[in-house]
Scaffold this active site. Structure first.
Site, PDB file in Angstrom:
ATOM      1  CE  LYS A 189     -15.607  37.951 -59.992  1.00  0.00           C
ATOM      2  NZ  LYS A 189     -15.028  39.220 -59.587  1.00  0.00           N
ATOM      3  CG  ASP A 191      -7.931  42.848 -58.157  1.00  0.00           C
ATOM      4  OD1 ASP A 191      -7.838  41.855 -58.917  1.00  0.00           O
ATOM      5  OD2 ASP A 191      -8.973  43.114 -57.527  1.00  0.00           O
ATOM      6  NE  ARG A 230      -9.070  29.155 -37.658  1.00  0.00           N
ATOM      7  CZ  ARG A 230      -8.234  29.070 -36.609  1.00  0.00           C
ATOM      8  NH1 ARG A 230      -6.991  29.519 -36.698  1.00  0.00           N
ATOM      9  NH2 ARG A 230      -8.639  28.529 -35.480  1.00  0.00           N
ATOM     10  CE1 TYR A 287     -16.259  43.331 -58.371  1.00  0.00           C
ATOM     11  CE2 TYR A 287     -15.588  43.367 -56.072  1.00  0.00           C
ATOM     12  CZ  TYR A 287     -16.415  42.902 -57.073  1.00  0.00           C
ATOM     13  OH  TYR A 287     -17.397  42.013 -56.762  1.00  0.00           O
TER      14      TYR A 287
HETATM   15  C1  LIG Z   1     -14.993  39.977 -58.375  1.00  0.00           C
HETATM   16  C2  LIG Z   1     -13.821  40.823 -58.079  1.00  0.00           C
HETATM   17  C3  LIG Z   1     -13.360  40.986 -56.769  1.00  0.00           C
HETATM   18  C4  LIG Z   1     -14.073  40.360 -55.575  1.00  0.00           C
HETATM   19  O1  LIG Z   1     -13.975  38.966 -55.610  1.00  0.00           O
HETATM   20  P1  LIG Z   1     -15.103  37.959 -55.000  1.00  0.00           P
HETATM   21  O2  LIG Z   1     -14.558  36.632 -55.359  1.00  0.00           O
HETATM   22  O3  LIG Z   1     -16.387  38.305 -55.673  1.00  0.00           O
HETATM   23  O4  LIG Z   1     -15.157  38.217 -53.549  1.00  0.00           O
HETATM   24  C5  LIG Z   1     -12.225  41.754 -56.566  1.00  0.00           C
HETATM   25  N1  LIG Z   1     -11.584  42.344 -57.598  1.00  0.00           N
HETATM   26  C6  LIG Z   1     -12.014  42.223 -58.877  1.00  0.00           C
HETATM   27  C7  LIG Z   1     -11.266  42.896 -59.967  1.00  0.00           C
HETATM   28  C8  LIG Z   1     -13.143  41.468 -59.156  1.00  0.00           C
HETATM   29  O5  LIG Z   1     -13.571  41.352 -60.413  1.00  0.00           O
END
Ligand SMILES: *Cc1c(COP(=O)(O)O)cnc(C)c1O
Length: 388
Positions: free
Chosen positions: A195, A170, A46, A98
């Site tokens: 993504k 983000d 961890r 998001y």
């Molecule tokens: C998908 C997404 C998230 C969340 O991520 P997960 O991997 O699904 O937990 C946060 N911000 C954006 C812009 C996203 O597209």
């Protein structure tokens, strides 16, 4: 070295013990101590795992930050960052965030006594009006999801520095291949690595990269204390995905440019949102702060009655949540990713019941276009309206 070179060689390059070109996957949860008071640098997984370290070092380097952290999901990454804040703190956030981030802020942060105001982070006046003495941070998505609004990062960073706020970006949509907020003065970058960074719809992961030693130490302590870390096998998958990020992003963008231009001319598509279109209001800012426009676009159908038949008609394109993988996906934000946002708030932000989001894949662009054209034609037939 250039980004594409660093990406292709991401990982340990050559394992010192064996010469292995692929980064070894260390499944061990615990590591032997050579002597009392000694450590190999690894004690318990961890806290630190060699496969995760290899990934985290690459991530820090790509974003131009001090330290990288890998998490079990994008939401785990965002939650860990937000756990820096305490009761009474106030956060400013982009107003079409998001959906999952919005849900985290509105259902969990509020119970901890942390309040969030959603503003147009692209507007200096809106930021000025919303900032308070309790404000501790600005959380920005640019471009936003799904209407592709652009926030001027230079302006946000200057505002944050003037008010002693942390800037958290983000960077999921752009990836470090196109945009590196830390180099523009931001403090923290977060990603859903599920993504583009992973890129193949086969690993759920999140990333944080921080600037500055003290902030990085705090985030490391939180990552270890909360424990939502990424497992070694998934770290390896993410490293594997990163190797082709440059190639993939170039192709995503080339396809998105072609498709956005063709969609914009289609009679059944009244509006297209893509920062690379000359008509996009954020294009100039985007060109100043990023080296590309990415592979995400949204478009409206002429009538909301077209949505169901359109989604039924696509064949090559998959109707599914998520984005950023090699396969083209279409999403219906008002029912999927943004369903947790109240209808009135959604409408005010342009997330209408006829808006579709396309995560443009790396397939041959003419095949994607043929599928879109055929689905538009079928959805536009009069009997489809009658059936609703
Ligand atoms: C998908 C997404 C998230 C969340 O991520 P997960 O991997 O699904 O937990 C946060 N911000 C954006 C812009 C996203 O597209």
């Amino acid at each position: 070295m250039k980004m594409a070179t660093r990406l292709a060689q991401a990982g340990t390059r050559q394992d010192p013990g064996t010469g292995s070109l692929s980064t070894p996957v260390y499944f061990a949860t615990t590591f032997a101590h050579p002597e009392l008071g000694q450590s190999t640098g690894y004690d318990y997984s961890r806290t630190g795992n060699p496969t995760r370290t290899a990934l985290e070092q690459v991530l820090a380097q790509l974003e131009g930050g001090e330290r990288g952290f890998a998490f079990a999901s994008g939401m785990a990454a965002v939650s860990t960052v937000m756990s820096m804040f305490s009761q009474g703190d106030h956060i400013l956030a982009s107003d079409d965030l998001y959906g999952g981030t919005y849900r985290l802020f509105e259902t969990i942060l509020v119970r901890q006594g942390i309040t969030v105001d959603y503003v147009d982070t692209g507007s200096a006046a809106a930021l000025q009006n919303a900032v308070r003495k309790e404000t501790k941070a600005i959380f920005v998505e640019t471009p936003t999801n799904p209407t592709m609004k652009i926030t001027d990062l230079h302006q946000v960073v200057a505002f944050a520095k003037a008010h002693r706020l942390l800037t958290i970006i983000d960077n999921t949509f752009m990836t470090p291949f196109y945009q590196r907020p830390l180099e523009l003065g931001a403090d923290i970058v977060v990603h859903s690595a599920t993504k583009y960074l992973g890129g193949h719809n086969d690993v759920l992961a999140g990333v944080v990269v921080s600037q500055g030693g003290e902030l990085s130490d705090r985030l490391f302590a939180l990552q270890n204390a909360i424990g939502a870390t990424l497992g070694p096998q998934d770290c390896w998958l993410l490293l594997r995905g990163l190797k082709t990020l440059a190639l993939r992003m170039r192709q995503h963008e080339e396809n998105a440019r072609v498709l956005s231009a063709r969609l914009a001319e289609h009679p059944l598509v009244p509006r297209v949102f893509y920062p690379g279109l000359p008509s996009h209001p954020g294009r100039e800012v985007q060109e100043r702060q990023a080296t590309g426009f990415g592979g995400m676009l949204s478009f409206e159908l002429a009538d909301k009655a077209m949505v169901a038949p359109f989604l039924r008609a696509v064949d090559l394109i998959t109707f599914a949540e998520s984005l950023g993988s090699v396969e083209t996906l279409v999403t219906f934000p008002s029912r999927q990713t943004h369903a947790d946002i109240p209808a009135a708030v959604r409408a005010a932000r342009g997330v209408t019941d006829q808006l579709l989001r396309l995560s443009v894949g790396i397939e041959d662009v003419d095949d994607i276009w043929a599928d879109l054209q055929r689905a538009l034609e079928q959805a536009g037939r009069p009997e489809n309206f009658a059936r609703q």
